[in-house]
Design a protein around this motif. Structure first.
Motif, PDB file in Angstrom:
ATOM      1  N   LYS A   1       0.854  -1.197   0.000  1.00 24.50           N
ATOM      2  CA  LYS A   1       0.000   0.000   0.000  1.00 24.50           C
ATOM      3  C   LYS A   1       0.894   1.253   0.000  1.00 24.50           C
ATOM      4  CE  LYS A   1      -4.014   2.106   0.974  1.00 24.50           C
ATOM      5  NZ  LYS A   1      -4.950   2.266  -0.112  1.00 24.50           N
ATOM      6  N   ALA A   2       1.936   1.232   0.832  1.00 18.54           N
ATOM      7  CA  ALA A   2       2.863   2.375   0.879  1.00 18.54           C
ATOM      8  C   ALA A   2       3.530   2.552  -0.476  1.00 18.54           C
ATOM      9  CB  ALA A   2       3.915   2.149   1.962  1.00 18.54           C
ATOM     10  N   ASN A   3       3.890   1.443  -1.111  1.00 14.15           N
ATOM     11  CA  ASN A   3       4.495   1.519  -2.445  1.00 14.15           C
ATOM     12  C   ASN A   3       3.533   2.165  -3.440  1.00 14.15           C
ATOM     13  OD1 ASN A   3       6.794   0.458  -4.325  1.00 14.15           O
ATOM     14  ND2 ASN A   3       4.877  -0.048  -5.357  1.00 14.15           N
ATOM     15  N   ASP A   4       2.262   1.769  -3.361  1.00 12.44           N
ATOM     16  CA  ASP A   4       1.270   2.301  -4.307  1.00 12.44           C
ATOM     17  C   ASP A   4       1.109   3.810  -4.148  1.00 12.44           C
ATOM     18  OD1 ASP A   4       0.930  -0.165  -5.353  1.00 12.44           O
ATOM     19  OD2 ASP A   4      -1.002  -0.565  -4.404  1.00 12.44           O
ATOM     20  N   LEU A   5       1.184   4.295  -2.904  1.00 14.59           N
ATOM     21  CA  LEU A   5       1.061   5.744  -2.681  1.00 14.59           C
ATOM     22  C   LEU A   5       2.237   6.485  -3.313  1.00 14.59           C
ATOM     23  CD1 LEU A   5      -0.194   5.775   1.018  1.00 14.59           C
ATOM     24  CD2 LEU A   5      -1.501   6.333  -1.042  1.00 14.59           C
ATOM     25  N   LEU A   6       3.437   5.939  -3.112  1.00 18.32           N
ATOM     26  CA  LEU A   6       4.626   6.563  -3.715  1.00 18.32           C
ATOM     27  C   LEU A   6       4.575   6.475  -5.242  1.00 18.32           C
ATOM     28  CD1 LEU A   6       7.480   5.382  -1.346  1.00 18.32           C
ATOM     29  CD2 LEU A   6       6.783   7.744  -1.781  1.00 18.32           C
ATOM     30  N   ALA A   7       4.084   5.353  -5.750  1.00 16.52           N
ATOM     31  CA  ALA A   7       3.969   5.186  -7.203  1.00 16.52           C
ATOM     32  C   ALA A   7       3.024   6.241  -7.790  1.00 16.52           C
ATOM     33  CB  ALA A   7       3.472   3.778  -7.537  1.00 16.52           C
ATOM     34  N   ALA A   8       1.942   6.509  -7.074  1.00 18.94           N
ATOM     35  CA  ALA A   8       0.990   7.528  -7.542  1.00 18.94           C
ATOM     36  C   ALA A   8       1.667   8.897  -7.588  1.00 18.94           C
ATOM     37  CB  ALA A   8      -0.236   7.548  -6.640  1.00 18.94           C
ATOM     38  N   GLU A   9       2.503   9.175  -6.590  1.00 20.32           N
ATOM     39  CA  GLU A   9       3.237  10.457  -6.585  1.00 20.32           C
ATOM     40  C   GLU A   9       4.206  10.524  -7.769  1.00 20.32           C
ATOM     41  OE1 GLU A   9       5.145  11.194  -2.807  1.00 20.32           O
ATOM     42  OE2 GLU A   9       3.256  10.924  -1.731  1.00 20.32           O
ATOM     43  N   ASN A  10       4.915   9.425  -8.012  1.00 21.41           N
ATOM     44  CA  ASN A  10       5.834   9.394  -9.164  1.00 21.41           C
ATOM     45  C   ASN A  10       5.070   9.635 -10.459  1.00 21.41           C
ATOM     46  OD1 ASN A  10       7.901   8.727  -7.440  1.00 21.41           O
ATOM     47  ND2 ASN A  10       7.914   6.552  -7.948  1.00 21.41           N
ATOM     48  N   ARG A  11       3.916   8.971 -10.578  1.00 21.92           N
ATOM     49  CA  ARG A  11       3.124   9.074 -11.817  1.00 21.92           C
ATOM     50  C   ARG A  11       2.686  10.525 -12.035  1.00 21.92           C
ATOM     51  NH1 ARG A  11       0.390   4.733 -11.050  1.00 21.92           N
ATOM     52  NH2 ARG A  11       1.604   3.449 -12.453  1.00 21.92           N
TER      53      ARG A  11
ATOM     54  N   GLY B   1       5.196  -7.337  -8.886  1.00 17.45           N
ATOM     55  CA  GLY B   1       4.294  -6.871  -7.834  1.00 17.45           C
ATOM     56  C   GLY B   1       4.417  -5.405  -7.464  1.00 17.45           C
ATOM     57  N   PHE B   2       5.356  -4.681  -8.071  1.00 13.83           N
ATOM     58  CA  PHE B   2       5.629  -3.316  -7.620  1.00 13.83           C
ATOM     59  C   PHE B   2       5.379  -2.280  -8.709  1.00 13.83           C
ATOM     60  CE2 PHE B   2       7.536  -5.947  -4.533  1.00 13.83           C
ATOM     61  CZ  PHE B   2       7.487  -5.233  -3.341  1.00 13.83           C
ATOM     62  N   ASP B   3       4.317  -1.507  -8.515  1.00  9.97           N
ATOM     63  CA  ASP B   3       4.045  -0.368  -9.377  1.00  9.97           C
ATOM     64  C   ASP B   3       5.111   0.687  -9.098  1.00  9.97           C
ATOM     65  OD1 ASP B   3       2.962   1.644 -10.896  1.00  9.97           O
ATOM     66  OD2 ASP B   3       1.183   1.945  -9.627  1.00  9.97           O
ATOM     67  N   LEU B   4       5.732   1.210 -10.151  1.00 12.62           N
ATOM     68  CA  LEU B   4       6.780   2.223  -9.971  1.00 12.62           C
ATOM     69  C   LEU B   4       6.269   3.625 -10.302  1.00 12.62           C
ATOM     70  CD1 LEU B   4       9.766   0.274 -11.612  1.00 12.62           C
ATOM     71  CD2 LEU B   4       9.020   0.281  -9.207  1.00 12.62           C
TER      72      LEU B   4
END
Ligand SMILES: Nc1nc2c(ncn2[C@@H]2O[C@H](COP(=O)(O)OP(=O)(O)OP(=O)(O)O)[C@@H](O)[C@H]2O)c(=O)[nH]1
Ligand SMILES: [Mg+2]
Length: 222
Positions: free
Chosen positions: A11-21, A126-129
């Motif tokens: 979930k934490a990864n997904d939040l950071l991925a959204a910021e990167n996007r 498994g990791f959205d970047l």
């Protein structure tokens, strides 16, 4: 003892991925996550693509490796901006690593950002970047059963690039079988057959990348 559930980390990864996007979109940068086994030919594919993209899009690269900077050195030799991430043992990149690398790139000078993930057909899935596109590189010497055996990495990807097609005559790899298996996992995914060392098939991949960027992104020489 503190136990952090994998679900929470993702979930934490997904939040950071959204910021990167959001950051990439604001800068007008299209990012492609390049996935595949060690030695599949990911870096060689990038090297071939730079030639095909010349004067049409400004590339940059984030290189993910467990150790060393060999791939980044190859990219830098071609004059392409590159940031090397060493995961120090981790078998995949994550959105936090990409956020740190983005801070080291001048995004205003980039149209297409290639993120070469750590060579791995399992964990990287498994990791959205925060990427806009995912492309899986599968070489003809790895066996044509990989889409069936490692479905997660192919599932929902935007393209499959079968590379080392110059070696087809020396293997029992059946590109039609792989394409059919891939279509079941990613019905809208594009399928390419290339030889990155000669450049065969590379223009079609470059055209896809430019088209996927959306209208108006293609660069004209100034
Ligand atoms: N014959 C042939 N060899 C290729 C082709 N593409 C790559 N290779 C060779 O395959 C080997 C691995 O290529 P790389 O591009 O370094 O592979 P990679 O996927 O980036 O490897 P890692 O970053 O270590 O995961 C090198 O010896 C390349 O020259 C191709 O299309 N045909
Ligand atoms: Mg590489």
């Amino acid at each position: 003892m503190r136990i952090v559930a994998a679900k929470k980390l993702l979930k934490a990864n997904d939040l950071l991925a959204a910021e990167n996007r959001a950051k990439l979109a604001a800068a007008g940068v299209a990012a492609v996550n390049i996935l595949g086994s060690p030695g599949a030919g990911k870096t060689t594919l990038l090297e071939a693509l730079f030639a095909a993209l010349a004067h049409r899009a400004r590339p940059a690269v984030i290189e993910g490796d467990i150790a060393g900077a060999l791939d980044a050195e190859r990219i830098a030799r071609l004059g392409v901006p590159v940031v090397q991430i060493n995961t120090d043992g981790a078998c995949h990149l994550d959105a936090g690593m990409i956020a740190a690398a983005l801070a080291d790139l001048d995004l205003q000078a980039v149209d297409l950002l290639f993120i070469e993930n750590v060579g791995n057909l399992v964990c990287t899935a498994g990791f959205d970047l925060g990427e806009q596109m995912r492309a899986v590189v599968l070489s003809t010497v790895e066996g044509d059963d990989k889409a069936v055996k490692y479905p997660a990495i192919f599932q929902g990807s935007d393209a499959l690039v079968m590379t080392k097609c110059d070696l087809l005559g020396h293997t029992n790899f059946d590109p039609a079988r792989v394409a059919a298996d891939y279509r079941r996992l990613a019905p809208d995914g594009r399928v390419f057959e290339v030889c990155a060392t000669t450049g065969d098939g590379i223009p079609a991949v470059a055209a896809w990348l430019l088209g996927s960027e959306g209208s108006g992104r293609e660069r004209t020489e100034t």
